[in-house]
Design a protein around this motif. Structure first.
Motif, short mmCIF file in Angstrom:
data_model
loop_
_atom_site.label_atom_id
_atom_site.label_comp_id
_atom_site.label_asym_id
_atom_site.label_seq_id
_atom_site.Cartn_x
_atom_site.Cartn_y
_atom_site.Cartn_z
N ASN A 156 5.01 55.74 13.07
CA ASN A 156 5.91 56.68 12.40
C ASN A 156 7.37 56.40 12.73
O ASN A 156 8.24 56.43 11.86
CB ASN A 156 5.57 58.12 12.80
N GLU A 157 7.62 56.11 14.01
CA GLU A 157 8.99 55.84 14.45
C GLU A 157 9.50 54.53 13.81
O GLU A 157 10.66 54.42 13.42
CB GLU A 157 9.04 55.74 15.97
N LEU A 158 8.59 53.57 13.71
CA LEU A 158 8.95 52.30 13.09
C LEU A 158 9.32 52.51 11.61
O LEU A 158 10.32 51.98 11.12
CB LEU A 158 7.76 51.34 13.21
N LYS A 159 8.52 53.33 10.96
CA LYS A 159 8.78 53.60 9.54
C LYS A 159 10.12 54.32 9.38
O LYS A 159 10.90 54.01 8.47
CB LYS A 159 7.63 54.46 9.00
N GLU A 160 10.37 55.25 10.26
CA GLU A 160 11.63 55.98 10.18
C GLU A 160 12.82 55.04 10.36
O GLU A 160 13.80 55.10 9.60
CB GLU A 160 11.67 57.09 11.25
N LEU A 161 12.71 54.15 11.33
CA LEU A 161 13.79 53.18 11.56
C LEU A 161 14.00 52.33 10.31
O LEU A 161 15.13 52.16 9.83
CB LEU A 161 13.44 52.29 12.76
N ALA A 162 12.90 51.79 9.78
CA ALA A 162 13.00 50.89 8.64
C ALA A 162 13.60 51.62 7.43
O ALA A 162 14.47 51.09 6.74
CB ALA A 162 11.62 50.34 8.28
N GLU A 163 13.15 52.84 7.20
CA GLU A 163 13.61 53.55 6.01
C GLU A 163 15.04 54.06 6.16
O GLU A 163 15.85 53.96 5.25
CB GLU A 163 12.65 54.71 5.69
N SER A 216 0.94 47.73 11.85
CA SER A 216 1.92 48.63 12.47
C SER A 216 2.81 49.26 11.41
O SER A 216 3.37 50.33 11.61
CB SER A 216 2.76 47.88 13.51
N PHE A 217 2.94 48.56 10.27
CA PHE A 217 3.77 49.04 9.17
C PHE A 217 2.97 48.81 7.89
O PHE A 217 2.42 47.73 7.71
CB PHE A 217 5.08 48.23 9.15
N PRO A 218 2.89 49.81 7.00
CA PRO A 218 2.01 49.63 5.83
C PRO A 218 2.47 48.47 4.95
O PRO A 218 3.62 48.42 4.53
CB PRO A 218 2.13 50.97 5.11
N ILE A 245 15.43 42.80 15.04
CA ILE A 245 15.00 43.86 15.95
C ILE A 245 13.55 43.56 16.26
O ILE A 245 12.66 43.80 15.44
CB ILE A 245 15.18 45.25 15.31
N ALA A 246 13.32 42.98 17.42
CA ALA A 246 11.97 42.55 17.80
C ALA A 246 11.33 43.67 18.59
O ALA A 246 11.86 44.11 19.61
CB ALA A 246 12.06 41.29 18.64
N ILE A 247 10.20 44.14 18.09
CA ILE A 247 9.61 45.35 18.65
C ILE A 247 8.20 45.07 19.15
O ILE A 247 7.29 44.82 18.35
CB ILE A 247 9.58 46.46 17.58
N GLY A 248 8.01 45.10 20.44
CA GLY A 248 6.66 44.93 20.99
C GLY A 248 6.04 43.61 20.57
O GLY A 248 4.87 43.57 20.19
N MET A 249 6.79 42.55 20.62
CA MET A 249 6.27 41.22 20.29
C MET A 249 6.87 40.24 21.29
O MET A 249 7.81 40.55 21.99
CB MET A 249 6.57 40.85 18.83
N ARG A 250 6.30 39.02 21.35
CA ARG A 250 6.70 38.16 22.45
C ARG A 250 7.16 36.76 22.05
O ARG A 250 7.09 35.82 22.83
CB ARG A 250 5.57 38.06 23.47
N PHE A 251 7.59 36.60 20.80
CA PHE A 251 8.13 35.32 20.34
C PHE A 251 7.20 34.16 20.66
O PHE A 251 7.61 33.14 21.22
CB PHE A 251 9.54 35.08 20.93
N ARG A 266 7.53 53.32 21.44
CA ARG A 266 7.66 54.59 20.73
C ARG A 266 8.81 55.43 21.28
O ARG A 266 9.63 55.97 20.53
CB ARG A 266 6.34 55.35 20.86
N SER A 267 8.88 55.51 22.59
CA SER A 267 9.94 56.29 23.21
C SER A 267 11.32 55.69 22.89
O SER A 267 12.27 56.40 22.59
CB SER A 267 9.68 56.37 24.72
N VAL A 268 11.40 54.36 22.93
CA VAL A 268 12.68 53.71 22.63
C VAL A 268 13.08 53.94 21.18
O VAL A 268 14.23 54.28 20.88
CB VAL A 268 12.60 52.19 22.94
N LEU A 269 12.11 53.79 20.26
CA LEU A 269 12.45 53.96 18.84
C LEU A 269 12.86 55.40 18.54
O LEU A 269 13.76 55.65 17.74
CB LEU A 269 11.28 53.55 17.95
#
Ligand SMILES: Cc1ncc(C[n+]2csc(CCOP(=O)(O)OP(=O)(O)O)c2C)c(N)n1
Lengths: 572, 164
Positions: free
Chosen positions: A221-228, A243-245, A274-280, A322-325
């Motif tokens: 939800n937080e990811l969607k909010e950021l994106a939108e 993680s995102f529809p 904006i790299a979120i919970g991923m490790r390149f 989630r807390s960061v977003l």
């Protein structure tokens, strides 16, 4: 009241909410098996190979968000778990592996079935324990589950000598853990979050790359909010799928070696990532030195060691995604990036990576697409490794977290069947499809017996190309089409299924695909379809190994190179 | 550019921790130059001083990886700090009646000690930074070094601040 070690273990597992154990017995764990019937709340599922137990626990963990538990005896039982533990480690999956050990007086003497499993699993567990005193057992279990599920989740192993199961102690389950050296940071640093917000507010062509960390922390939800809110297109890693529809207009799909062209191009041309919970991971970034050359990078991850490991980062934020977003979303401005989004749409229409070739041949992309349509996308897809994995990732549209379960970091062939068992056990009301390769399926095929014994209504699609397909594809493209050790014979899978008591059919004609899938779905119980697909079908797009992800090989074997460095930005 | 780094790790005093720390360096491709382990002022906490060669970035990466070990409480790279760094060494040197007094003179200059005397040899004990120990060794080499043992570096920041 005094209890045996075996009872203490079972009581502790119940206190941690464990309902299922995937296991296989043997001498060192016999006292535990003898105790299990006293605890009907602990359902034991007998696998046919301990690797299957670890993968099943992993699939269970990913499908449910809970900790998966597997159990094996000492020596060969423990070593058979190793691949599954490594798989869970690389994909940050919370599993607890319990192994029996020889009795304490025999430790260090190379007794029958003694192996140093805590030593062996040192680099592939988040932590492990050898319990030498029964009075430590309850607190070890408490710590184990805490470590497995918090912070960056991962596998934890508990090795228990046979005589410790029989020893007695009084049982007190600790309320709290106190680990001086383990205190994951959950909240992002406010100053870093403000810095990140500033970069986001100033960006002209930003992209979000979302990984499995976003799923683990429940941040959709937080990811969607950021994106939108800031109108930022979203690409995901393989394990970030869901993680995102993917039906969202800002979704570009997966990036990387077999990522969507528009996703790779957008990342390459972006001015902010904006790299979120991923490790390149290198499969995601391609050639690191040419990765997103014009972009500044904000990296949000709970594991401080991931930040700056593979790529340089401008704004590191350590914390729970989630807390960061949540905090970040309060700081960012509502914005649009219409030119940028239009540019990406243009790439998407010029390079339609999910388009399926018009043909009468039976091609795997079509099979995956039809499974998507038959399930309305409402299913858990568990894949093998190789081409089948990439087609499953590309041609099914995922909208929910944990709807794709796949071995990303380790790339373990044979993951599909046992992991699907775990997923189905954990989510019995969901439709679970395993999408397998004919090679990987033969690596853990024995778990068909587990399905039969437990009557698990799994649906299995074998994308049977009579090759170790992904390796064959590399041989075709980079080794002069010399197919060494990749042509692969297989048993008659329909007969094999029947021998295991599972209904099955073979499909060799495109027109039979839809009826077969419908039959499988209507069937009350497990069902296997052996799809005899085009043997030399390739996965496209493909970024050649070692190349930048702005260089793509596309169907039909055409090289596309998008020059992002010198891109004309005047029209953006 | 690769340079020498001094890392101080405070770890819980539990079985297997040294193995975990050492194996992490190996896995990440580091060669440990020296490692010294001992108790601290806090019961159940040990202090490891590790000297490794690496770039600032690679050492920072390994430092963060070390902190992921559950029993590791804290790891600091104290290379840039104002340090007191010491090492202890024991050297068994060949000594004849003719050379003994010359050896004693050298030992005095270095404020080292002779801790054992036998016909044909002496054992010298020296404390100091690596350079001091190296130069003492090179002076003693001419007499013939029979055996030597070094502890590896231990280090502490100067001033009131603690490595916590
Ligand atoms: C256990 C294991 N061994 C080897 C590999 C290397 N490998 C990666 S993909 C692949 C081919 C997989 O063949 P198959 O399961 O038939 O799937 P396909 O690629 O044909 O869909 C191989 C051998 C691996 N990933 N895992």
């Amino acid at each position: 009241m005094k209890m045996t070690g075996a009872q203490i273990l079972c009581e502790s597992l119940l206190r941690e909410g464990v309902e299922v154990i995937f296991g296989f017995p043997g001498g060192a764990v016999l006292p535990l098996y003898d105790t299990l019937p006293q605890y009907p709340g602990l359902r034991h599922i007998l696998v046919r190979h301990e690797q299957g137990a670890a993968h099943a626990a992993d699939g269970y963990a990913r499908a449910t968000g809970k900790v998966g538990v597997c159990l094996a005896t000492s020596g060969p039982g423990a070593t058979n778990l190793v691949t599954g533990i490594a798989n869970a480690y690389l994909d940050s999956s919370p599993i607890v592996a319990i192994t029996g050990q020889v009795a304490r007086p025999f430790i260090g003497k190379d007794g029958f079935q003694e192996i140093d499993i805590t030593g062996i699993t040192l680099p592939i567990t988040k932590h492990n324990y050898l319990v030498l005193d029964v009075s430590d057992l309850a607190s070890v279990v408490k710590e184990t589950f805490h470590i497995a599920r918090t912070g960056r989740p991962g596998p934890v192993l508990i090795d228990i000598p046979r005589d410790v199961f029989a020893d007695e102690a009084s049982f007190h389950y600790p309320e709290k853990v106190n680990l001086r050296g383990y205190k994951p940071t959950l909240d992002g640093h406010p100053a870093q979050i403000r810095k990140a917000a500033r970069l986001i507010n100033e960006a002209r062509s930003p992209v979000i790359i979302s990984g499995r960390g976003a799923i683990i922390s429940g941040a959709s939800n937080e990811l969607k909010e950021l994106a939108e809110k800031a109108q930022i297109p979203v690409v995901t890693t393989l394990l970030g799928i869901g993680s995102f529809p993917q039906t969202h207009f800002l979704s570009l799909g997966m990036l990387g070696m077999h990522g969507m062209a528009c996703a790779n191009l957008a990342v390459s041309a972006s001015d902010l990532i904006i790299a979120i919970g991923m490790r390149f991971d290198d499969r995601a970034t391609g050639k690191v030195s040419e990765f997103a050359p014009n972009a500044r990078i904000i990296h949000i991850d709970i594991d401080p060691a991931e930040i700056g490991k593979n790529v340089g980062v401008d704004v590191p934020i350590v914390g729970d995604v989630r807390s960061v977003l949540e905090a970040l979303n309060k700081e960012i401005a509502t914005k649009t990036h219409l030119d940028w989004v239009n540019q990406i749409e243009q790439w998407r229409s010029e390079h339609p990576s999910t388009a399926i070739r018009e043909t009468d041949e039976l091609i795997p992309q079509y099979v995956v697409r039809k499974i998507y349509e038959a399930t309305n996308g409402d299913a858990i897809i568990v894949t093998g490794v190789g081409q089948n994995q990439m087609w499953a990732a590309q041609h099914f549209s995922y909208t929910k977290p944990n709807s794709l379960i796949s071995s990303g970091g380790l790339g373990t062939m044979g993951f599909e069947l046992p992991a699907a068992i775990g997923a189905k056990v954990g989510r019995p009301d969901e439709t679970v499809w395993a999408i397998a390769g004919d090679g990987g399926f033969q690596m853990t095929i024995q778990e068909l017996a587990t399905i039969t014994q437990e009557n698990l209504a799994l649906k299995i699609a074998i994308l049977n190309n009579s090759f170790l397909g992904m390796v064959r594809q590399w041989q075709e493209l980079f080794y002069g089409r010399r197919y060494v050790a990749t042509p692969l014979s297989a048993p008659d899978f329909v007969k094999v299924a029947e021998a295991y008591g599972i209904s099955a059919m073979r499909v060799s004609d495109k027109r039979e695909v839809v009826p077969a899938i419908e039959r499988a779905m209507a069937h009350d119980g497990p069902f296997i379809i052996d799809f005899r697909i085009e043997p030399e079908e390739n996965v496209y797009p493909m970024v050649p190994p070692g190349a930048s992800i702005s260089v793509l090989l596309e169907e039909p074997r055409e090289m596309v190179k998008v020059e992002v460095g010198s891109r004309d930005t005047s029209n953006l | 550019m690769a340079t020498k780094h001094t890392l101080v790790a405070l770890v819980e005093d539990k079985p297997g921790v040294l193995n975990k720390v050492a194996s992490l360096f190996r896995r990440r491709g580091f060669n440990i130059e020296s490692i010294a382990v001992g108790h601290t002022e806090v019961p159940s906490i040990s202090r490891m001083t590790v000297v490794v060669d690496g770039t600032a970035q690679s050492v920072e990466q390994v430092r963060k990886q070390l902190e992921k070990i559950i029993e590791v409480v804290k790891v600091s790279d104290i290379t840039e700090d104002n340090l007191v760094a010491r090492e202890l060494a024991l050297v068994k040197v060949k000594a004849t009646p003719q050379t003994r007094s010359e050896i004693i003179q050298i030992v005095d200059i270095f404020r080292a000690n002779i801790v054992d005397v036998a016909p044909g040899s002496v054992v010298v004990e020296v404390t100091g930074d690596e350079d001091k120990i190296d130069s003492l060794f090179s002076l003693l080499e001419g007499f013939g070094i029979k055996e030597m043992a070094r502890t590896g570096r231990i280090a502490m920041g100067r001033g009131a601040k603690e490595t916590k």
